[in-house]
Scaffold this motif. Structure first.
Motif, PDB file in Angstrom:
ATOM      1  N   LEU A 418       7.367  -5.317  -0.028  1.00  0.00           N
ATOM      2  CA  LEU A 418       6.654  -4.156   0.519  1.00  0.00           C
ATOM      3  C   LEU A 418       5.936  -3.396  -0.590  1.00  0.00           C
ATOM      4  CD1 LEU A 418       7.997  -1.715   3.188  1.00  0.00           C
ATOM      5  CD2 LEU A 418       7.058  -0.800   1.085  1.00  0.00           C
ATOM      6  N   ASP A 419       6.652  -3.187  -1.701  1.00  0.00           N
ATOM      7  CA  ASP A 419       6.039  -2.457  -2.816  1.00  0.00           C
ATOM      8  C   ASP A 419       4.849  -3.221  -3.383  1.00  0.00           C
ATOM      9  OD1 ASP A 419       7.975  -0.547  -2.471  1.00  0.00           O
ATOM     10  OD2 ASP A 419       9.266  -1.307  -4.076  1.00  0.00           O
ATOM     11  N   VAL A 420       4.996  -4.548  -3.497  1.00  0.00           N
ATOM     12  CA  VAL A 420       3.897  -5.353  -4.039  1.00  0.00           C
ATOM     13  C   VAL A 420       2.682  -5.288  -3.138  1.00  0.00           C
ATOM     14  CG1 VAL A 420       3.164  -7.711  -4.557  1.00  0.00           C
ATOM     15  CG2 VAL A 420       5.379  -6.894  -5.355  1.00  0.00           C
ATOM     16  N   ILE A 421       2.912  -5.456  -1.830  1.00  0.00           N
ATOM     17  CA  ILE A 421       1.774  -5.444  -0.899  1.00  0.00           C
ATOM     18  C   ILE A 421       1.117  -4.074  -0.868  1.00  0.00           C
ATOM     19  CG2 ILE A 421       1.166  -5.617   1.539  1.00  0.00           C
ATOM     20  CD1 ILE A 421       3.226  -7.844   1.782  1.00  0.00           C
ATOM     21  N   GLN A 422       1.924  -3.019  -0.830  1.00  0.00           N
ATOM     22  CA  GLN A 422       1.345  -1.684  -0.821  1.00  0.00           C
ATOM     23  C   GLN A 422       0.588  -1.405  -2.118  1.00  0.00           C
ATOM     24  OE1 GLN A 422       4.443   1.133   0.072  1.00  0.00           O
ATOM     25  NE2 GLN A 422       4.214   0.854   2.290  1.00  0.00           N
ATOM     26  N   THR A 423       1.144  -1.876  -3.227  1.00  0.00           N
ATOM     27  CA  THR A 423       0.446  -1.688  -4.508  1.00  0.00           C
ATOM     28  C   THR A 423      -0.864  -2.463  -4.530  1.00  0.00           C
ATOM     29  OG1 THR A 423       2.569  -1.399  -5.632  1.00  0.00           O
ATOM     30  CG2 THR A 423       0.669  -1.942  -7.006  1.00  0.00           C
ATOM     31  N   GLN A 424      -0.837  -3.684  -3.995  1.00  0.00           N
ATOM     32  CA  GLN A 424      -2.070  -4.470  -3.926  1.00  0.00           C
ATOM     33  C   GLN A 424      -3.134  -3.770  -3.100  1.00  0.00           C
ATOM     34  OE1 GLN A 424      -0.883  -8.263  -2.361  1.00  0.00           O
ATOM     35  NE2 GLN A 424      -0.343  -9.093  -4.378  1.00  0.00           N
ATOM     36  N   GLU A 425      -2.718  -3.262  -1.935  1.00  0.00           N
ATOM     37  CA  GLU A 425      -3.717  -2.613  -1.067  1.00  0.00           C
ATOM     38  C   GLU A 425      -4.238  -1.332  -1.703  1.00  0.00           C
ATOM     39  OE1 GLU A 425      -5.071  -3.963   1.332  1.00  0.00           O
ATOM     40  OE2 GLU A 425      -3.711  -5.674   1.482  1.00  0.00           O
ATOM     41  N   ASP A 529      -1.488  -0.545   8.139  1.00  0.00           N
ATOM     42  CA  ASP A 529      -1.019  -1.625   7.274  1.00  0.00           C
ATOM     43  C   ASP A 529      -0.846  -2.924   8.038  1.00  0.00           C
ATOM     44  OD1 ASP A 529       1.165  -0.655   8.697  1.00  0.00           O
ATOM     45  OD2 ASP A 529       2.584  -1.359   7.171  1.00  0.00           O
ATOM     46  N   LEU A 530      -0.485  -2.875   9.343  1.00  0.00           N
ATOM     47  CA  LEU A 530      -0.383  -4.088  10.136  1.00  0.00           C
ATOM     48  C   LEU A 530      -1.761  -4.708  10.326  1.00  0.00           C
ATOM     49  CD1 LEU A 530       2.501  -3.002  10.727  1.00  0.00           C
ATOM     50  CD2 LEU A 530       2.237  -3.912  13.046  1.00  0.00           C
ATOM     51  N   GLU A 531      -2.738  -3.889  10.685  1.00  0.00           N
ATOM     52  CA  GLU A 531      -4.091  -4.417  10.908  1.00  0.00           C
ATOM     53  C   GLU A 531      -4.678  -4.955   9.600  1.00  0.00           C
ATOM     54  OE1 GLU A 531      -6.433  -1.404  12.762  1.00  0.00           O
ATOM     55  OE2 GLU A 531      -5.727  -1.955  14.760  1.00  0.00           O
ATOM     56  N   LEU A 532      -4.461  -4.235   8.512  1.00  0.00           N
ATOM     57  CA  LEU A 532      -5.032  -4.662   7.239  1.00  0.00           C
ATOM     58  C   LEU A 532      -4.412  -5.979   6.779  1.00  0.00           C
ATOM     59  CD1 LEU A 532      -7.064  -3.867   5.125  1.00  0.00           C
ATOM     60  CD2 LEU A 532      -5.299  -2.535   3.968  1.00  0.00           C
ATOM     61  N   ASN A 533      -3.097  -6.144   6.940  1.00  0.00           N
ATOM     62  CA  ASN A 533      -2.466  -7.402   6.548  1.00  0.00           C
ATOM     63  C   ASN A 533      -2.882  -8.536   7.478  1.00  0.00           C
ATOM     64  OD1 ASN A 533      -0.333  -7.205   4.246  1.00  0.00           O
ATOM     65  ND2 ASN A 533      -0.095  -5.305   5.399  1.00  0.00           N
ATOM     66  N   ALA A 534      -3.056  -8.268   8.755  1.00  0.00           N
ATOM     67  CA  ALA A 534      -3.568  -9.297   9.662  1.00  0.00           C
ATOM     68  C   ALA A 534      -4.989  -9.705   9.264  1.00  0.00           C
ATOM     69  CB  ALA A 534      -3.544  -8.789  11.099  1.00  0.00           C
ATOM     70  N   TYR A 535      -5.783  -8.744   8.860  1.00  0.00           N
ATOM     71  CA  TYR A 535      -7.139  -9.041   8.388  1.00  0.00           C
ATOM     72  C   TYR A 535      -7.084  -9.918   7.146  1.00  0.00           C
ATOM     73  CZ  TYR A 535     -11.862  -8.225   6.590  1.00  0.00           C
ATOM     74  OH  TYR A 535     -13.130  -8.390   6.101  1.00  0.00           O
ATOM     75  N   ARG A 536      -6.181  -9.621   6.215  1.00  0.00           N
ATOM     76  CA  ARG A 536      -6.049 -10.429   5.012  1.00  0.00           C
ATOM     77  C   ARG A 536      -5.636 -11.865   5.349  1.00  0.00           C
ATOM     78  NH1 ARG A 536      -8.973  -7.186   2.043  1.00  0.00           N
ATOM     79  NH2 ARG A 536      -7.965  -5.217   1.472  1.00  0.00           N
ATOM     80  N   ILE A 537      -4.728 -12.006   6.309  1.00  0.00           N
ATOM     81  CA  ILE A 537      -4.276 -13.343   6.695  1.00  0.00           C
ATOM     82  C   ILE A 537      -5.434 -14.159   7.267  1.00  0.00           C
ATOM     83  CG2 ILE A 537      -2.780 -14.614   8.294  1.00  0.00           C
ATOM     84  CD1 ILE A 537      -0.756 -12.325   8.013  1.00  0.00           C
ATOM     85  N   VAL A 538      -6.213 -13.566   8.192  1.00  0.00           N
ATOM     86  CA  VAL A 538      -7.337 -14.285   8.794  1.00  0.00           C
ATOM     87  C   VAL A 538      -8.388 -14.609   7.740  1.00  0.00           C
ATOM     88  CG1 VAL A 538      -9.194 -14.143  10.496  1.00  0.00           C
ATOM     89  CG2 VAL A 538      -6.911 -13.264  11.053  1.00  0.00           C
ATOM     90  N   LEU A 595       4.010 -14.594   3.601  1.00  0.00           N
ATOM     91  CA  LEU A 595       4.673 -13.391   3.098  1.00  0.00           C
ATOM     92  C   LEU A 595       4.175 -12.146   3.814  1.00  0.00           C
ATOM     93  CD1 LEU A 595       6.620 -12.204   0.975  1.00  0.00           C
ATOM     94  CD2 LEU A 595       4.679 -12.058  -0.583  1.00  0.00           C
ATOM     95  N   ARG A 596       2.867 -12.066   4.013  1.00  0.00           N
ATOM     96  CA  ARG A 596       2.314 -10.908   4.724  1.00  0.00           C
ATOM     97  C   ARG A 596       2.773 -10.892   6.180  1.00  0.00           C
ATOM     98  NH1 ARG A 596      -1.783  -8.046   2.345  1.00  0.00           N
ATOM     99  NH2 ARG A 596      -2.603  -8.867   0.374  1.00  0.00           N
ATOM    100  N   ALA A 597       2.826 -12.057   6.799  1.00  0.00           N
ATOM    101  CA  ALA A 597       3.283 -12.116   8.187  1.00  0.00           C
ATOM    102  C   ALA A 597       4.732 -11.656   8.307  1.00  0.00           C
ATOM    103  CB  ALA A 597       3.129 -13.533   8.734  1.00  0.00           C
ATOM    104  N   GLU A 598       5.572 -12.108   7.371  1.00  0.00           N
ATOM    105  CA  GLU A 598       6.974 -11.676   7.373  1.00  0.00           C
ATOM    106  C   GLU A 598       7.084 -10.180   7.124  1.00  0.00           C
ATOM    107  OE1 GLU A 598      11.126 -12.569   4.927  1.00  0.00           O
ATOM    108  OE2 GLU A 598       9.307 -13.706   4.489  1.00  0.00           O
ATOM    109  N   TYR A 599       6.233  -9.670   6.268  1.00  0.00           N
ATOM    110  CA  TYR A 599       6.272  -8.247   5.933  1.00  0.00           C
ATOM    111  C   TYR A 599       5.968  -7.368   7.143  1.00  0.00           C
ATOM    112  CZ  TYR A 599       4.375  -3.838   4.183  1.00  0.00           C
ATOM    113  OH  TYR A 599       4.089  -2.515   4.000  1.00  0.00           O
TER     114      TYR A 599
END
Length: 637
Positions: A418-425, A529-538, A595-599
């Motif tokens: 969570l910290d890594v993904i939030q830091t990345q964003e 954060d859900l929409e943004l991570n879904a966007y990153r996955i696509v 990883l993003r999907a699990e997050y």
């Protein structure tokens, strides 16, 4: 003088029987252990005496004892006792040992001749028809006439260096059979429990493949074999396995069991990777085991050569090696105490009874401080069952601790993700803003300045050079806009997931893959954060299609359902027909997508076939509490 000594030794044995204390056997007699003052052993028996008729009659040559115990000082020993039965019947004499290599028994009543009693004469004869019934100790049938004093003589012989000691018991046949039945049931229950434990351990090892289960099984097998063999049950082994029942082999079982237990303890006290690393120095657990194995054979040779000084020295070295076991085990316990592990108390409680048993019997009996002929196998059996029961139950508690440690590690890993993904964003937002505000403004200023300069000059070549630079500046602006968009789509928080994905699909080049976008259902906004991570996955899936699929057509579909939103990315590319191995970057991209999907609590699955590749992302609608807790920094939520 010499003739007088011979006369003293050859006096009629009937007179000697009357001279000693006589044990009365009343009509209701059932069983008795022959002890002081009725039991005697011959003091310093001459090795040349081979029959009871040659024994000295004078009681000064005999010592009243609680049980026969010559220790390791004599290979041959004699016992005697006298009884007087109130009725004419046959009793069974049990010598509570199986460690004698040969035994002979004689009886003589007041008015009868001296006669040898038939029965097991050798160590391997105990479980044969030579005895009244098959038994794990030496057993003989004694016919006793009524109202007469009968004297019984027992001669035992062991290999020089072995301990000559045994107890003497007298039973009626019915009483003995009842006693034997209880003993058999006790051992049968013990063996049944041990087999159940071993069965569970084997099943656990098959599924987990962990060495700790093998070490625990080895400990249970070795200690159980020691208890069974030490109680004489090796007499029932076939002759091809008779070496299992030797004294040397029995000590080996005990040594190997202690070694397995020490190695098991280290692993039992470890429940997580962190505690494994805390054991910086791994003690040489197998060293005492190897040294003691060598000492056992060396001691046997010292006894055979009648070198008592060497034998005693080796005994001391052996006890020091057993002290090595204790020291290694203490170090593991100290490490567990420093970590405040509750398992250490469970381990100490489990083995306390067994350690107490061996401490008493190994020290007191072997050093002659008590005269018991054999350790109490019933006590050992109970102590082992208590220990095995506590340790087996302790597995459940240890398993609970391991699950807690695993869950704690998963929580820490999830928090780290969570910290890594939030830091990345957050870093993406900062870089996108810097590119747009700083570099974008600089390029726009540079473009205006170049335009102003080109308008002021009249030189045709200079104007042509400025005109040639214009497309480069435009391309730089377009690249900057594209990079900024990939880092953080403009107005993503306002537009939402579906419009951002539609815009992403429209920006894809028409060649070599033509993309299409499909939207279905009533759009429902998700936390940013859900929409943004879904966007990153696509976005990652689209890049993979460009790089590896060689597809002609691809589609991105967004379906809003009652309880979730489903996003599918499908192409008609190579699929499982691809012969190229995935590159390292592709593996990282798929791993990041998972990883993003699990997050975000979504489900991501992939289906590859000859028709192409289908990836489905299911995102359940979160609770309001999740939306309030997981919003990104500097976001509208």
């Amino acid at each position: 003088m010499k003739s007088g000594w011979l006369l003293c030794w050859l006096l009629p044995l009937a007179l000697t029987g009357m001279a000693q204390t006589v044990l009365p056997l009343p009509a209701d007699f059932e069983q008795v252990t022959i002890e002081k003052p009725f039991l005697y052993q011959l003091v310093q028996p001459p090795a040349r005496l081979g029959a009871a008729g040659e024994l000295p009659a004078d009681l000064a040559y005999w010592q009243s004892v609680g049980s026969i115990n010559y220790g390791r000082g004599s290979a041959t020993g004699w016992a005697r006792f006298s009884v007087r039965s109130e009725q004419d019947r046959t009793y069974w004499l049990e010598l509570t040992t199986h460690f004698m290599d040969s035994v002979a028994v004689w009886v003589q009543s007041e008015r009868g001749p001296l006669q040898r009693v038939g029965g097991p004469a050798m160590h391997r004869d105990q479980a044969t028809p030579l005895a009244p019934v098959n038994h794990h100790y030496f057993l003989y049938a004694l016919p006793l006439p009524a109202h007469q004093t009968t004297t019984v003589w027992v001669r035992g012989w062991v290999i020089p260096g072995d301990a000559l000691k045994f107890g003497v018991r007298l039973y009626t046949p019915n009483r003995f059979l009842a006693q034997q039945q209880r003993d058999l049931w006790g051992w049968a229950m013990y063996v049944g429990v041990v087999l159940a434990i071993l069965g569970g351990v084997v099943i656990a090892f098959v599924f987990s493949q962990r060495t700790i289960y093998l070490l625990y099984a080895a400990y249970v097998v070795c200690l159980s074999a020691y208890a069974l063999l030490n109680d004489g049950w090796g007499a029932f082994l076939p002759n091809s396995l008779a070496w299992f029942d030797q004294i040397t082999t029995i000590v080996h079982w005990l040594n190997l069991g202690f070694g397995a237990f020490v190695m098991f303890s280290r692993r039992f006290l470890v429940v997580s990777v962190g505690t494994r690393k805390s054991l910086i120095f791994r003690w040489p657990e197998g060293l005492p085991m190897v040294v003691i194995c060598g000492l056992i054979f060396w001691v046997e040779q010292a006894h055979r050569s009648d070198n008592e000084l060497l034998a005693r020295t080796l005994y001391v070295v052996g006890f020091v090696c057993f002290g090595g076991y204790a020291y290694i085990w203490y170090r593991y316990l100290a490490d567990a105490f420093s970590r405040q592990s509750k398992l250490v108390w469970l381990l100490i409680g489990a083995v306390s009874a067994v350690l107490g048993f061996f401490a008493i019997n190994a020290v007191l009996i072997n050093f002659g401080l008590i005269q018991n002929p054999l350790p109490d196998m019933v006590s050992l059996r109970i102590a082992l069952l208590v220990e095995f029961g506590i340790l087996s139950a302790g597995w459940l508690y240890r398993r609970k601790l391991m699950q807690q440690a695993r869950q704690q590690l998963e929580i820490q890993n999830h928090q780290l993700q969570l910290d890594v993904i939030q830091t990345q964003e957050a870093e993406r937002q900062r870089i996108a803003a810097d590119l747009h505000d700083d570099l974008g403004g600089t390029l726009a200023t540079l473009r205006r300045r170049l335009t102003d300069i080109s308008q002021r000059t009249t030189d045709t070549n200079t104007q042509r050079a400025f005109a040639d630079a214009e497309p480069l500046i435009q391309k730089s602006s377009d690249d900057l806009r594209r990079i900024s968009h990939n880092l953080m789509p403009p107005e993503f928080a306002r537009l939402g997931l579906a419009p951002a994905l539609a815009q992403l699909v429209r920006q894809q080049p028409p060649q070599p893959t033509q993309f299409s976008f499909v939207l279905s259902g009533q759009e429902t906004r998700l936390p940013l954060d859900l929409e943004l991570n879904a966007y990153r996955i696509v976005s990652e899936l689209i890049q993979n299609i460009h790089k590896h699929a060689q597809a002609q057509r691809a589609a991105v579909q967004v379906l809003y359902q009652a309880d979730k939103v489903t996003i599918t990315v499908e192409d008609d590319g190579l699929g499982n027909r691809s012969v190229t191995k995935p590159t390292h970057s592709t593996g990282i991209g798929l791993k990041n997508s998972s990883l993003r999907a699990e997050y975000i609590g979504a489900t991501l699955w992939r289906d590859v076939s000859e028709a192409g590749t289908l990836v489905v992302l299911d995102i359940p609608y979160p609770s309001p509490l999740y939306a309030a807790r997981t919003s990104l920094p500097n976001s509208p939520n």
